[in-house]
Design an enzyme around this catalytic site. Structure first.
Site, short mmCIF file in Angstrom:
data_model
loop_
_atom_site.label_atom_id
_atom_site.label_comp_id
_atom_site.label_asym_id
_atom_site.label_seq_id
_atom_site.Cartn_x
_atom_site.Cartn_y
_atom_site.Cartn_z
N TYR A 38 0.86 -1.18 0.00
CA TYR A 38 0.00 0.00 0.00
C TYR A 38 0.90 1.23 0.00
O TYR A 38 0.88 2.07 0.89
CB TYR A 38 -0.93 -0.03 1.23
CG TYR A 38 -2.26 0.64 0.97
CD1 TYR A 38 -3.21 0.05 0.16
CD2 TYR A 38 -2.55 1.89 1.55
CE1 TYR A 38 -4.43 0.65 -0.08
CE2 TYR A 38 -3.77 2.50 1.30
CZ TYR A 38 -4.70 1.88 0.50
OH TYR A 38 -5.92 2.49 0.25
N ASP A 100 9.97 -2.63 -6.02
CA ASP A 100 10.65 -3.70 -6.75
C ASP A 100 11.65 -4.43 -5.84
O ASP A 100 11.77 -5.66 -5.92
CB ASP A 100 11.29 -3.13 -8.01
CG ASP A 100 10.20 -2.58 -8.95
OD1 ASP A 100 9.30 -3.35 -9.31
OD2 ASP A 100 10.24 -1.38 -9.29
N HIS A 124 5.00 -3.73 -13.42
CA HIS A 124 6.32 -3.42 -13.97
C HIS A 124 6.94 -4.73 -14.42
O HIS A 124 6.72 -5.76 -13.77
CB HIS A 124 7.17 -2.79 -12.85
CG HIS A 124 8.30 -1.94 -13.32
ND1 HIS A 124 8.55 -1.65 -14.64
CD2 HIS A 124 9.29 -1.31 -12.62
CE1 HIS A 124 9.62 -0.87 -14.72
NE2 HIS A 124 10.08 -0.65 -13.51
N ASP A 208 10.11 1.96 -19.64
CA ASP A 208 9.79 2.64 -18.38
C ASP A 208 11.07 3.14 -17.69
O ASP A 208 11.13 4.29 -17.24
CB ASP A 208 9.05 1.66 -17.47
CG ASP A 208 8.40 2.35 -16.30
OD1 ASP A 208 7.38 3.02 -16.52
OD2 ASP A 208 8.91 2.24 -15.17
N1 LIG Z 1 5.15 4.65 -8.15
C1 LIG Z 1 4.38 4.61 -9.22
O1 LIG Z 1 3.57 5.50 -9.43
C2 LIG Z 1 4.46 3.46 -10.20
C3 LIG Z 1 4.01 3.66 -11.51
C4 LIG Z 1 3.93 2.55 -12.35
C5 LIG Z 1 4.36 1.30 -11.89
N2 LIG Z 1 4.86 1.17 -10.64
C6 LIG Z 1 5.27 -0.15 -10.17
O2 LIG Z 1 4.35 -0.57 -9.17
C7 LIG Z 1 5.01 -1.35 -8.18
C8 LIG Z 1 4.82 -0.69 -6.83
O3 LIG Z 1 5.52 0.54 -6.86
P1 LIG Z 1 5.25 1.69 -5.79
O4 LIG Z 1 5.98 2.88 -6.26
O5 LIG Z 1 3.81 1.75 -5.46
O6 LIG Z 1 6.06 1.08 -4.59
P2 LIG Z 1 6.33 1.77 -3.20
O7 LIG Z 1 5.50 2.95 -2.98
O8 LIG Z 1 7.80 1.88 -3.03
O9 LIG Z 1 5.73 0.57 -2.33
C9 LIG Z 1 6.24 0.25 -1.21
C10 LIG Z 1 5.37 -0.87 -0.66
O10 LIG Z 1 6.17 -2.03 -0.60
C11 LIG Z 1 6.25 -2.40 0.80
N3 LIG Z 1 7.58 -2.98 1.02
C12 LIG Z 1 8.77 -2.50 0.57
N4 LIG Z 1 9.77 -3.33 0.95
C13 LIG Z 1 9.18 -4.36 1.63
C14 LIG Z 1 9.67 -5.52 2.26
N5 LIG Z 1 10.97 -5.83 2.27
N6 LIG Z 1 8.77 -6.34 2.86
C15 LIG Z 1 7.44 -6.06 2.85
N7 LIG Z 1 6.93 -4.96 2.27
C16 LIG Z 1 7.78 -4.12 1.66
C17 LIG Z 1 6.03 -1.09 1.54
O11 LIG Z 1 5.66 -1.31 2.86
P3 LIG Z 1 6.10 -0.21 3.98
O12 LIG Z 1 5.33 1.03 3.66
O13 LIG Z 1 5.74 -0.86 5.23
O14 LIG Z 1 7.58 0.01 3.78
C18 LIG Z 1 4.90 -0.50 0.69
O15 LIG Z 1 3.67 -1.13 0.95
C19 LIG Z 1 6.47 -1.43 -8.62
O16 LIG Z 1 6.65 -2.59 -9.39
C20 LIG Z 1 6.63 -0.19 -9.48
O17 LIG Z 1 7.69 -0.31 -10.41
C21 LIG Z 1 4.91 2.22 -9.78
#
Ligand SMILES: NC(=O)c1ccc[n+]([C@@H]2O[C@H](COP(=O)([O-])OP(=O)(O)OC[C@H]3O[C@@H](n4cnc5c(N)ncnc54)[C@H](OP(=O)(O)O)[C@@H]3O)[C@@H](O)[C@H]2O)c1
Length: 349
Positions: A38, A100, A124, A208
């Site tokens: 989340y 990731d 991704h 990307d």
């Molecule tokens: N950011 C974007 O807008 C975007 C756009 C297109 C695609 N994507 C893709 O969507 C996916 C998610 O990206 P995001 O940017 O949403 O990610 P993010 O915000 O960095 O998500 C972090 C999430 O991962 C959890 N997490 C991280 N390390 C962990 C671990 N070791 N164990 C358990 N939970 C862990 C975090 O929990 P905590 O909060 O507790 O740390 C949080 O829920 C990725 O594949 C990314 O490339 C992202």
């Protein structure tokens, strides 16, 4: 899929008119979509699907801000909000929206929970394409798919609430059940995509990684800073340098480019600006070609992802990141930006 003419190249896309939300609901009616993570994408996709009538649960490790945000957004612990493991057990579609690096760290646990016929969904191509670095190799008896919104998770949500949408690419890596494609498109529509276009995991991740390092953020930040510094070096005030570099771009020109395209922009500025911009555009294009070539090569060789995984899995990543961001925030240029933004009429009251 309908074909559209993209600058003379015919490509297939699926619009939300062609593949209706009702069709998506029908296809997903027996599914429980477990959104793991989340962070940024998690909330956008989970909330849009929930509002669209899809059965959604969230998996999130407890004890941090992300868990609290899921609760604040109406996910109920023990009912619709669980640990990562519990959500993965309950879900039939597992949307892996962890960072990731988080996907790599949790894979040994998650792979044991992928029962026969489940769907593993990514936003991704990273984890699958760079499997030599991530170790993420799904079992052969699950579907493996991707829907990648071409925008921030925040816009996935705000565009949905505005009644618009964000374009997403989709890809099928493994179709075990034979239904992967229609389920993937249904999920793409359910998360609020404006239109969906086909890709492969490899093309998604290559484009990307290039885009975000290039024009979308890295290159943009770099050229804005270069122009600001140039103007300051020649004695222009911070206010003037910032207005000529960032404020005019974000408050005026880029919106017009978004609405009408670049040729329209060139034909609707002063003839002075027009002649100069048309003359200088090829010089800037040619100057950055070697940098872009280097970037793409580092993307496909895996050296970019190696750096990401090493940096992002360090325990002090967030503190180091904050220091790096504070340098930018406290620079003259971006402190000037804070003042300029505060002086916008809508922010002055
Ligand atoms: N950011 C974007 O807008 C975007 C756009 C297109 C695609 N994507 C893709 O969507 C996916 C998610 O990206 P995001 O940017 O949403 O990610 P993010 O915000 O960095 O998500 C972090 C999430 O991962 C959890 N997490 C991280 N390390 C962990 C671990 N070791 N164990 C358990 N939970 C862990 C975090 O929990 P905590 O909060 O507790 O740390 C949080 O829920 C990725 O594949 C990314 O490339 C992202």
């Amino acid at each position: 899929m309908a074909k559209f003419d993209f600058g003379g190249v015919m490509e297939e896309v699926i619009t939300s008119e062609e593949f209706s939300l009702q069709e998506a609901r029908d296809i997903l009616q027996d599914e429980t979509v477990a959104v793991l993570g989340y962070g940024v994408q998690g909330p956008g996709q989970a909330l849009n699907m929930r509002d669209n009538g899809i059965r959604v649960i969230v998996g999130q490790r407890e004890g941090g801000a992300s868990w609290d945000r899921a609760v604040a957004d109406g996910f109920v612990p023990g009912e619709t909000l669980f640990s990562l493991e519990e959500a993965a057990k309950r879900g039939t579609v597992i949307q892996n929206l962890l960072s990731d690096a988080g996907q790599v760290a949790t894979w040994p646990t998650l792979k044991e929970l992928l029962d026969d016929g489940k769907m593993l969904y990514f936003s991704h191509g990273f984890s699958i394409v760079y499997k030599d670095q991530t170790g993420i190799i799904p079992p052969s008896n699950v579907d493996v798919v991707l829907v990648a919104p071409k925008g921030s998770g925040r816009t996935v949500r705000t565009n949905f609430l505005d009644g618009s949408g964000i374009n997403s690419s989709f890809a099928i890596f493994q179709d075990y059940t034979g239904n992967a494609r229609e389920k993937t498109i249904a999920l793409g529509i359910a998360i609020g995509s404006g239109y969906l276009f086909p890709t492969t995991f490899q093309n998604e991740v290559y484009s990307d990684l290039t885009g975000e390092r290039g024009v979308l953020m890295g290159c943009l930040a770099g050229v804005m800073e270069a122009q600001y510094n140039l103007l300051r070096k020649h004695g222009h005030t911070p206010s003037e340098a910032f207005n000529e570099t960032v404020e005019e771009l974000t408050q005026s020109l880029i919106r017009l480019v978004a609405e009408n395209g670049m040729d329209w922009m060139f034909s609707n500025c002063s003839t002075t600006a027009q002649r100069g911009a048309l003359d200088w555009a090829p010089k800037f294009r040619d100057a950055v070609v070697p940098v872009f070539d280097d970037l793409y090569e580092k993307v496909i060789s895996g050296s970019e992802t190696k750096r990401v995984l090493e940096a992002n899995s360090a325990t002090d990543y967030r503190e180091k990141l904050q220091k790096e961001l504070d340098v930018i925030k406290n620079s003259e240029m971006w402190k000037t930006g804070t003042t300029v933004r505060s002086l916008r009429p809508e922010n002055r009251s």
